[in-house]
Design a protein around this motif. Sequence first.
Motif, PDB file in Angstrom:
ATOM      1  N   ALA A   1       0.838  -1.206   0.000  1.00  0.00           N
ATOM      2  CA  ALA A   1       0.000   0.000   0.000  1.00  0.00           C
ATOM      3  C   ALA A   1       0.869   1.251   0.000  1.00  0.00           C
ATOM      4  O   ALA A   1       1.638   1.490   0.945  1.00  0.00           O
ATOM      5  CB  ALA A   1      -0.911  -0.010   1.216  1.00  0.00           C
ATOM      6  N   LEU A   2       0.725   2.049  -1.034  1.00  0.00           N
ATOM      7  CA  LEU A   2       1.457   3.313  -1.127  1.00  0.00           C
ATOM      8  C   LEU A   2       0.648   4.415  -0.435  1.00  0.00           C
ATOM      9  O   LEU A   2       0.231   5.394  -1.063  1.00  0.00           O
ATOM     10  CB  LEU A   2       1.729   3.654  -2.591  1.00  0.00           C
ATOM     11  CG  LEU A   2       2.644   2.676  -3.345  1.00  0.00           C
ATOM     12  CD1 LEU A   2       2.714   3.057  -4.826  1.00  0.00           C
ATOM     13  CD2 LEU A   2       4.042   2.655  -2.722  1.00  0.00           C
ATOM     14  N   ASP A   3       0.438   4.236   0.858  1.00  0.00           N
ATOM     15  CA  ASP A   3      -0.349   5.205   1.630  1.00  0.00           C
ATOM     16  C   ASP A   3       0.571   6.276   2.190  1.00  0.00           C
ATOM     17  O   ASP A   3       0.848   6.345   3.397  1.00  0.00           O
ATOM     18  CB  ASP A   3      -1.112   4.488   2.746  1.00  0.00           C
ATOM     19  CG  ASP A   3      -2.187   3.558   2.198  1.00  0.00           C
ATOM     20  OD1 ASP A   3      -2.696   3.833   1.095  1.00  0.00           O
ATOM     21  OD2 ASP A   3      -2.511   2.564   2.867  1.00  0.00           O
ATOM     22  N   VAL A   4       1.056   7.120   1.285  1.00  0.00           N
ATOM     23  CA  VAL A   4       1.973   8.211   1.630  1.00  0.00           C
ATOM     24  C   VAL A   4       1.442   9.493   0.998  1.00  0.00           C
ATOM     25  O   VAL A   4       0.660   9.454   0.042  1.00  0.00           O
ATOM     26  CB  VAL A   4       3.409   7.906   1.155  1.00  0.00           C
ATOM     27  CG1 VAL A   4       4.009   6.744   1.954  1.00  0.00           C
ATOM     28  CG2 VAL A   4       3.445   7.585  -0.337  1.00  0.00           C
ATOM     29  N   PRO A   5       1.875  10.657   1.514  1.00  0.00           N
ATOM     30  CA  PRO A   5       1.256  11.917   1.076  1.00  0.00           C
ATOM     31  C   PRO A   5       1.772  12.511  -0.219  1.00  0.00           C
ATOM     32  O   PRO A   5       1.133  13.410  -0.769  1.00  0.00           O
ATOM     33  CB  PRO A   5       1.523  12.861   2.248  1.00  0.00           C
ATOM     34  CG  PRO A   5       2.774  12.340   2.876  1.00  0.00           C
ATOM     35  CD  PRO A   5       2.708  10.842   2.720  1.00  0.00           C
ATOM     36  N   THR A   6       2.917  12.057  -0.727  1.00  0.00           N
ATOM     37  CA  THR A   6       3.469  12.705  -1.915  1.00  0.00           C
ATOM     38  C   THR A   6       3.921  11.682  -2.947  1.00  0.00           C
ATOM     39  O   THR A   6       4.255  10.539  -2.624  1.00  0.00           O
ATOM     40  CB  THR A   6       4.688  13.588  -1.569  1.00  0.00           C
ATOM     41  OG1 THR A   6       5.785  12.745  -1.174  1.00  0.00           O
ATOM     42  CG2 THR A   6       4.355  14.566  -0.450  1.00  0.00           C
ATOM     43  N   MET A   7       3.949  12.122  -4.187  1.00  0.00           N
ATOM     44  CA  MET A   7       4.447  11.284  -5.269  1.00  0.00           C
ATOM     45  C   MET A   7       5.922  10.966  -5.089  1.00  0.00           C
ATOM     46  O   MET A   7       6.383   9.881  -5.440  1.00  0.00           O
ATOM     47  CB  MET A   7       4.219  11.999  -6.606  1.00  0.00           C
ATOM     48  CG  MET A   7       2.777  12.036  -7.046  1.00  0.00           C
ATOM     49  SD  MET A   7       2.243  10.450  -7.717  1.00  0.00           S
ATOM     50  CE  MET A   7       3.028  10.534  -9.335  1.00  0.00           C
ATOM     51  N   LEU A   8       6.666  11.924  -4.537  1.00  0.00           N
ATOM     52  CA  LEU A   8       8.103  11.705  -4.324  1.00  0.00           C
ATOM     53  C   LEU A   8       8.333  10.530  -3.380  1.00  0.00           C
ATOM     54  O   LEU A   8       9.186   9.672  -3.632  1.00  0.00           O
ATOM     55  CB  LEU A   8       8.743  12.979  -3.762  1.00  0.00           C
ATOM     56  CG  LEU A   8      10.267  12.941  -3.573  1.00  0.00           C
ATOM     57  CD1 LEU A   8      10.954  12.750  -4.928  1.00  0.00           C
ATOM     58  CD2 LEU A   8      10.748  14.228  -2.905  1.00  0.00           C
ATOM     59  N   GLU A   9       7.555  10.497  -2.298  1.00  0.00           N
ATOM     60  CA  GLU A   9       7.689   9.390  -1.358  1.00  0.00           C
ATOM     61  C   GLU A   9       7.275   8.070  -1.996  1.00  0.00           C
ATOM     62  O   GLU A   9       7.933   7.042  -1.804  1.00  0.00           O
ATOM     63  CB  GLU A   9       6.845   9.660  -0.111  1.00  0.00           C
ATOM     64  CG  GLU A   9       7.389  10.758   0.786  1.00  0.00           C
ATOM     65  CD  GLU A   9       6.454  11.065   1.932  1.00  0.00           C
ATOM     66  OE1 GLU A   9       6.449  10.297   2.910  1.00  0.00           O
ATOM     67  OE2 GLU A   9       5.721  12.071   1.842  1.00  0.00           O
ATOM     68  N   ALA A  10       6.189   8.095  -2.753  1.00  0.00           N
ATOM     69  CA  ALA A  10       5.718   6.875  -3.399  1.00  0.00           C
ATOM     70  C   ALA A  10       6.759   6.351  -4.386  1.00  0.00           C
ATOM     71  O   ALA A  10       7.050   5.146  -4.418  1.00  0.00           O
ATOM     72  CB  ALA A  10       4.397   7.142  -4.106  1.00  0.00           C
ATOM     73  N   ALA A  11       7.319   7.248  -5.174  1.00  0.00           N
ATOM     74  CA  ALA A  11       8.332   6.836  -6.142  1.00  0.00           C
ATOM     75  C   ALA A  11       9.557   6.258  -5.439  1.00  0.00           C
ATOM     76  O   ALA A  11      10.154   5.283  -5.915  1.00  0.00           O
ATOM     77  CB  ALA A  11       8.734   8.027  -7.015  1.00  0.00           C
TER      78      ALA A  11
END
Length: 234
Positions: free
Chosen positions: A12-22
């Motif tokens: 689960a990519l339950d993070v607030p930013t695209m940078l963190e997800a990437a």
Amino acid sequence: MSGNAKDRLIVALDVPTMLEAAGIVESLGDEVSFYKIGHQLAFVGGLDLARELKAAGKSVFLDMKLLDIDNTIAKGVENIARLGVDMLTLHAYPKAMAAAVEAAKGTDLTLLGVTVLTSMDDKDLSEAGYHDDAATLVLKRARQAARIGMGGIVCSAEEAEPVREIVGENMAVVTPGIRLADGEAGDQKRVVTPDVAIRSGASHLVVGRPIVAAADRRTAARQFLNQIETAQSA
């Protein structure tokens, strides 16, 4: 269902930013092949990320938990199917499920009915106005989803075994609230270990913080994969 553990673990990519997800996707590399994108990420570019992940050969579970009037559900599902994602959630209300199933006909999109959130227990359901306890409501919605033709169910692994008996072998049973034996439950109230979930009939396990917040994400993911593999071979 696939015998490959990597096809059964959804991070689960339950993070607030695209940078963190990437960063998470990059750090996990080829250890993980399936990702969940939910509300938090969807509204900051997560749908674009879904396309990128699919282009990179990954599988994507879009966790939108849709619920609306029939026409709105149908039009939303039609557009989501065009994204090419693999799974989509909606709340397991019969009319919503029926509209979604009709809209997804002819596509490869697997529709998942969310039964009862794993953050909710019997007391929470009572306060929300439900007369059924969690276990009863989960099974009722599983029966409705199977009858309507949904692709799968989302439920706690605590209910996976009776749900599997209801839906048979062809529907997905996706279980969040998965933790290692020594892991913290966080805001989840109905949690189960990976090996128990698989043996209980879960087809896919959704894991967020125990992997994405780990100091060594690849090692954390491998711990879950090892338990899935062990359960599959038991």
